[in-house]
Design a protein around this motif. Structure first.
Motif, PDB file in Angstrom:
ATOM      1  N   LEU A  75       0.856  -1.179   0.000  1.00  0.00           N
ATOM      2  CA  LEU A  75       0.000   0.000   0.000  1.00  0.00           C
ATOM      3  C   LEU A  75       0.890   1.225   0.000  1.00  0.00           C
ATOM      4  CD1 LEU A  75      -2.630  -0.901   2.764  1.00  0.00           C
ATOM      5  CD2 LEU A  75      -2.668  -1.504   0.344  1.00  0.00           C
ATOM      6  N   LEU A  76       0.361   2.301  -0.546  1.00  0.00           N
ATOM      7  CA  LEU A  76       1.080   3.565  -0.562  1.00  0.00           C
ATOM      8  C   LEU A  76       0.251   4.640   0.121  1.00  0.00           C
ATOM      9  CD1 LEU A  76       3.163   5.695  -1.547  1.00  0.00           C
ATOM     10  CD2 LEU A  76       1.876   5.791  -3.705  1.00  0.00           C
ATOM     11  N   LYS A  77       0.889   5.391   1.031  1.00  0.00           N
ATOM     12  CA  LYS A  77       0.313   6.629   1.546  1.00  0.00           C
ATOM     13  C   LYS A  77       1.010   7.768   0.807  1.00  0.00           C
ATOM     14  CE  LYS A  77       1.235   8.262   5.748  1.00  0.00           C
ATOM     15  NZ  LYS A  77       1.178   8.458   7.228  1.00  0.00           N
ATOM     16  N   TYR A  78       0.216   8.520   0.049  1.00  0.00           N
ATOM     17  CA  TYR A  78       0.774   9.577  -0.800  1.00  0.00           C
ATOM     18  C   TYR A  78       0.275  10.931  -0.314  1.00  0.00           C
ATOM     19  CZ  TYR A  78       1.620  12.441  -4.970  1.00  0.00           C
ATOM     20  OH  TYR A  78       2.020  13.431  -5.830  1.00  0.00           O
ATOM     21  N   CYS A  79       1.180  11.839  -0.002  1.00  0.00           N
ATOM     22  CA  CYS A  79       0.822  13.184   0.439  1.00  0.00           C
ATOM     23  C   CYS A  79       0.663  14.074  -0.786  1.00  0.00           C
ATOM     24  CB  CYS A  79       1.890  13.737   1.364  1.00  0.00           C
ATOM     25  SG  CYS A  79       1.518  15.410   1.949  1.00  0.00           S
ATOM     26  N   ILE A  80      -0.516  14.606  -0.983  1.00  0.00           N
ATOM     27  CA  ILE A  80      -0.811  15.405  -2.171  1.00  0.00           C
ATOM     28  C   ILE A  80      -0.016  16.704  -2.171  1.00  0.00           C
ATOM     29  CG2 ILE A  80      -2.648  16.662  -3.371  1.00  0.00           C
ATOM     30  CD1 ILE A  80      -4.584  14.480  -2.388  1.00  0.00           C
ATOM     31  N   ALA A  81       0.199  17.294  -1.013  1.00  0.00           N
ATOM     32  CA  ALA A  81       0.863  18.598  -0.939  1.00  0.00           C
ATOM     33  C   ALA A  81       2.328  18.539  -1.346  1.00  0.00           C
ATOM     34  CB  ALA A  81       0.735  19.166   0.469  1.00  0.00           C
ATOM     35  N   ASP A  82       3.066  17.527  -0.871  1.00  0.00           N
ATOM     36  CA  ASP A  82       4.509  17.499  -1.140  1.00  0.00           C
ATOM     37  C   ASP A  82       4.978  16.242  -1.877  1.00  0.00           C
ATOM     38  OD1 ASP A  82       4.412  15.520   0.785  1.00  0.00           O
ATOM     39  OD2 ASP A  82       5.368  16.715   2.341  1.00  0.00           O
ATOM     40  N   SER A  83       4.020  15.397  -2.304  1.00  0.00           N
ATOM     41  CA  SER A  83       4.327  14.206  -3.125  1.00  0.00           C
ATOM     42  C   SER A  83       5.171  13.166  -2.404  1.00  0.00           C
ATOM     43  CB  SER A  83       5.040  14.605  -4.429  1.00  0.00           C
ATOM     44  OG  SER A  83       4.253  15.504  -5.165  1.00  0.00           O
ATOM     45  N   THR A  84       5.199  13.190  -1.073  1.00  0.00           N
ATOM     46  CA  THR A  84       5.968  12.173  -0.354  1.00  0.00           C
ATOM     47  C   THR A  84       5.259  10.825  -0.417  1.00  0.00           C
ATOM     48  OG1 THR A  84       4.909  12.843   1.720  1.00  0.00           O
ATOM     49  CG2 THR A  84       7.057  13.802   1.200  1.00  0.00           C
ATOM     50  N   HIS A  85       6.058   9.761  -0.453  1.00  0.00           N
ATOM     51  CA  HIS A  85       5.573   8.389  -0.542  1.00  0.00           C
ATOM     52  C   HIS A  85       5.931   7.635   0.734  1.00  0.00           C
ATOM     53  CE1 HIS A  85       5.631   9.654  -4.693  1.00  0.00           C
ATOM     54  NE2 HIS A  85       5.169   8.501  -5.150  1.00  0.00           N
ATOM     55  N   GLN A  86       4.990   6.870   1.256  1.00  0.00           N
ATOM     56  CA  GLN A  86       5.276   5.971   2.374  1.00  0.00           C
ATOM     57  C   GLN A  86       4.585   4.648   2.091  1.00  0.00           C
ATOM     58  OE1 GLN A  86       4.128   7.474   6.222  1.00  0.00           O
ATOM     59  NE2 GLN A  86       5.135   5.822   7.339  1.00  0.00           N
ATOM     60  N   TYR A  87       5.368   3.569   2.005  1.00  0.00           N
ATOM     61  CA  TYR A  87       4.833   2.278   1.601  1.00  0.00           C
ATOM     62  C   TYR A  87       4.667   1.335   2.793  1.00  0.00           C
ATOM     63  CZ  TYR A  87       5.683   3.601  -3.256  1.00  0.00           C
ATOM     64  OH  TYR A  87       5.658   4.234  -4.468  1.00  0.00           O
ATOM     65  N   CYS A  88       3.795   0.372   2.606  1.00  0.00           N
ATOM     66  CA  CYS A  88       3.554  -0.670   3.600  1.00  0.00           C
ATOM     67  C   CYS A  88       3.390  -1.995   2.870  1.00  0.00           C
ATOM     68  CB  CYS A  88       2.300  -0.338   4.408  1.00  0.00           C
ATOM     69  SG  CYS A  88       1.716  -1.685   5.465  1.00  0.00           S
ATOM     70  N   SER A  89       4.196  -2.990   3.214  1.00  0.00           N
ATOM     71  CA  SER A  89       4.079  -4.313   2.593  1.00  0.00           C
ATOM     72  C   SER A  89       2.903  -5.073   3.196  1.00  0.00           C
ATOM     73  CB  SER A  89       5.364  -5.117   2.803  1.00  0.00           C
ATOM     74  OG  SER A  89       6.444  -4.505   2.143  1.00  0.00           O
ATOM     75  N   THR A  90       2.160  -5.773   2.340  1.00  0.00           N
ATOM     76  CA  THR A  90       1.030  -6.581   2.793  1.00  0.00           C
ATOM     77  C   THR A  90       1.155  -7.982   2.218  1.00  0.00           C
ATOM     78  OG1 THR A  90      -0.396  -6.079   0.900  1.00  0.00           O
ATOM     79  CG2 THR A  90      -0.427  -4.511   2.732  1.00  0.00           C
ATOM     80  N   ASN A  91       0.146  -8.784   2.495  1.00  0.00           N
ATOM     81  CA  ASN A  91       0.091 -10.107   1.864  1.00  0.00           C
ATOM     82  C   ASN A  91      -0.235  -9.963   0.377  1.00  0.00           C
ATOM     83  OD1 ASN A  91      -1.361 -11.622   4.804  1.00  0.00           O
ATOM     84  ND2 ASN A  91       0.764 -11.541   4.180  1.00  0.00           N
ATOM     85  N   ALA A  92      -0.261 -11.078  -0.320  1.00  0.00           N
ATOM     86  CA  ALA A  92      -0.382 -11.070  -1.776  1.00  0.00           C
ATOM     87  C   ALA A  92      -1.761 -10.593  -2.238  1.00  0.00           C
ATOM     88  CB  ALA A  92      -0.119 -12.473  -2.321  1.00  0.00           C
ATOM     89  N   GLY A  93      -1.731  -9.671  -3.191  1.00  0.00           N
ATOM     90  CA  GLY A  93      -2.961  -9.233  -3.845  1.00  0.00           C
ATOM     91  C   GLY A  93      -3.816  -8.272  -3.056  1.00  0.00           C
ATOM     92  N   PRO A  94      -3.265  -7.170  -2.506  1.00  0.00           N
ATOM     93  CA  PRO A  94      -4.118  -6.205  -1.803  1.00  0.00           C
ATOM     94  C   PRO A  94      -5.108  -5.566  -2.771  1.00  0.00           C
ATOM     95  CG  PRO A  94      -1.928  -5.281  -2.157  1.00  0.00           C
ATOM     96  CD  PRO A  94      -1.857  -6.712  -2.564  1.00  0.00           C
ATOM     97  N   ARG A  95      -6.354  -5.535  -2.375  1.00  0.00           N
ATOM     98  CA  ARG A  95      -7.388  -5.013  -3.277  1.00  0.00           C
ATOM     99  C   ARG A  95      -8.182  -3.904  -2.606  1.00  0.00           C
ATOM    100  NH1 ARG A  95      -9.137  -9.578  -7.710  1.00  0.00           N
ATOM    101  NH2 ARG A  95      -6.998  -9.987  -8.378  1.00  0.00           N
ATOM    102  N   SER A  96      -9.425  -4.157  -2.262  1.00  0.00           N
ATOM    103  CA  SER A  96     -10.267  -3.088  -1.732  1.00  0.00           C
ATOM    104  C   SER A  96      -9.866  -2.722  -0.308  1.00  0.00           C
ATOM    105  CB  SER A  96     -11.739  -3.520  -1.768  1.00  0.00           C
ATOM    106  OG  SER A  96     -12.143  -3.741  -3.101  1.00  0.00           O
ATOM    107  N   MET A  97     -10.137  -1.438   0.061  1.00  0.00           N
ATOM    108  CA  MET A  97      -9.745  -0.912   1.361  1.00  0.00           C
ATOM    109  C   MET A  97     -10.885  -0.089   1.952  1.00  0.00           C
ATOM    110  SD  MET A  97      -5.984   0.652   0.465  1.00  0.00           S
ATOM    111  CE  MET A  97      -6.681   1.685  -0.817  1.00  0.00           C
ATOM    112  N   ILE A  98     -10.828   0.095   3.268  1.00  0.00           N
ATOM    113  CA  ILE A  98     -11.675   1.064   3.962  1.00  0.00           C
ATOM    114  C   ILE A  98     -10.814   1.780   5.003  1.00  0.00           C
ATOM    115  CG2 ILE A  98     -13.980   0.073   3.646  1.00  0.00           C
ATOM    116  CD1 ILE A  98     -13.585  -1.341   6.350  1.00  0.00           C
TER     117      ILE A  98
END
Length: 497
Positions: A235-258
């Protein structure tokens, strides 16, 4: 808890008003509606007569759709449903998962009345519509068309498509800003997110987000995008203001989120791993991984009861209880009620003297000086009493509190709580329910470390309850709930043995 009975859910969505909808695609050709207790309200067929909905070019009397995704209107009175493809006379070139181009059959969106369970409107869009989202002002709907590589903008006043915006191969997820001005669309055949101005329809791209972005969620203040990278298993957390990226590894095939209402947690289903993950959004660290049925593909929540609903493609919806979230919400409610009680106590009318020199013409008149006199208590002076519990918050549990961010083991001598168990143990105050026995044992130890005489109680459905205290009569047990809630931030309930 599991919901089945002839479903094959591609997705599950919540109205926020107590309704839940599962879209059962071309394998079942239905949409099923449930209440918050998991009871089936309606099973709606995707079969329609297109002529009856104004599409005279389609001469057949019966056409089948294939419900994929859905979005409730904000009051929950309508459910908008996308159909993967249509089948019947006149549909000769259906799109597909590997299809990309403009020559495929058009797709259709259904508008379902959630009171009558009837399809009231049908809207023509691009080929293989997938995700759809309604703007917060409810003026437009944005639909991603997988095979035709474009996005349909629908005017909800006229209920017609007013614009198509090309974005590239395989658009999927859609998120819309709180001011209804911007739409963010994942382009799954790329490493990009399309950003569309919903007034001018101009588009730009956020590039290099990762491989195969599938779903996107926007934070409540429109500052962060959370993106599931299906092929990147992250998964990626993307900051719209400064375009910073922060990733998180998950199990195979991450799809829908809440995203939880307080924005603290992200829940994502992992299609190939048969799990879903709970992730802290501040650190983007996984705090819990929970096993599910085969191919979990959709996810939503009943936030009021801290329940996570997971759609498994094999043919069921599983409902999990997040006890940690329930604890946090109960604690926040407790603090709020303390503050509200204090605020109200500070502004209780004072008794005015009833003699000729001091009495006002009207005893209900209050001057500014009177208001100052009313503020007579401080926070330190105000006694605190916990609210009485309202019902059982521990049902439908598969997600166990002891596995989600367990509290540190108490090493100091615990203070003795005011609640003690009686010798004659007939009525238990239950503070946890676990499907995994080891988790119940761990939670029992945690409660015991706080000075309670915690007990384990098995039930007939294979669950194990944790009792914080037990009493000879129900009245004493119910009276103890407030004290237990004050110590543990758990709204317990009474079980008679």
């Amino acid at each position: 808890m599991e919901l089945g009975d002839g479903i094959s859910p591609k997705s599950v969505v919540a109205s926020g008003t107590g309704l839940f909808a599962a879209q059962n695609m071309m394998y079942r050709h239905t949409v099923t509606l449930y209440n918050k207790n998991g009871e089936l309200i309606a099973k709606i067929s995707d079969e329609i007569d297109l002529k009856a909905h104004g599409f005279s070019d389609y001469k057949g009397d019966s056409y089948l759709g294939g419900p994929v995704e859905a979005s409730f209107s904000h009051n929950g009175n309508y459910l908008w449903v996308s159909n993967y493809t249509m089948s019947g006379d006149g549909f000769n070139n259906p799109g597909c998962d590997a299809c990309n181009g403009k020559g495929y059959d058009p797709g259709f969106i259904y508008k379902i009345n959630t009171q009558t369970f009837q399809i009231e409107k049908v809207i023509k869009v691009g080929a293989v519509p997938k995700y759809l989202a309604i703007t917060p002002d409810e003026k437009k709907m944005v639909v991603s068309n997988w095979s035709s590589g474009d996005v349909s903008i629908v005017d909800l006043a006229t209920e017609k498509e007013i614009k198509k915006v090309d974005v590239g191969a395989h658009p999927r997820g859609v998120a819309i800003s709180s001011d209804s001005k911007w739409a963010y669309i994942t382009v799954m055949g790329s490493t990009k997110i399309a950003r569309i101005n919903l007034a001018s329809y101009e588009k730009t791209y956020i590039s290099n987000v990762g491989k195969s972005p599938r779903h996107v969620v926007l934070s409540s203040n429109d500052s962060l995008l959370y993106i599931s990278l299906n092929s990147g298993n992250s998964l990626l957390k993307y900051c719209i203001a400064d375009s910073t990226h922060q990733y998180c590894s998950t199990n195979a095939g991450p799809r829908s989120m809440i995203l939880s209402p307080d924005q603290k947690y992200l829940y994502v289903v992992n299609y190939f791993a048969n799990t879903f993950s709970k992730i802290r959004t501040d650190s983007m660290q996984v705090v819990e991984v929970v096993n599910t049925g085969h191919h979990p593909i959709g996810i939503t929540a009943n936030w009021e009861d801290s329940e996570i609903w997971v759609a498994c493609y094999e043919g069921k919806i599983e409902i999990f209880k997040d006890f940690k979230l329930a604890q946090e919400n109960a604690h926040e409610d407790f603090i709020f009620e303390q503050e509200l009680d204090l605020f109200l106590s500070l502004f209780q009318p004072v008794s005015l003297p009833k003699n000729s020199s001091d009495q006002k013409a009207n005893d209900n008149d209050i001057t500014l000086d009177d208001e100052a006199d009313m503020v007579t208590k401080t926070l330190e002076d105000e006694p605190v009493s916990a609210p009485v519990a309202k019902g059982n918050i521990n049902s439908l549990s598969k997600l166990d509190v002891s596995k989600i961010e367990k509290k540190k083991t108490v090493t100091s001598t615990p203070s003795s709580p005011s609640v003690k168990s009686d010798v004659n143990c007939n009525y238990h105050v239950i503070v946890g329910s676990f499907s995994i026995y080891e988790n119940a044992v761990n939670y029992q130890a945690e409660i015991t470390g706080k000075g309670y005489q915690a007990k384990l109680i098995p039930n007939s459905k294979g669950m194990t309850y944790v009792s914080a205290a037990c009493f000879e009569n129900r009245t004493d047990a119910e009276n103890a709930i407030s004290s237990i809630y004050h110590d543990l931030a758990i709204k317990g309930w009474v079980l008679q043995q």
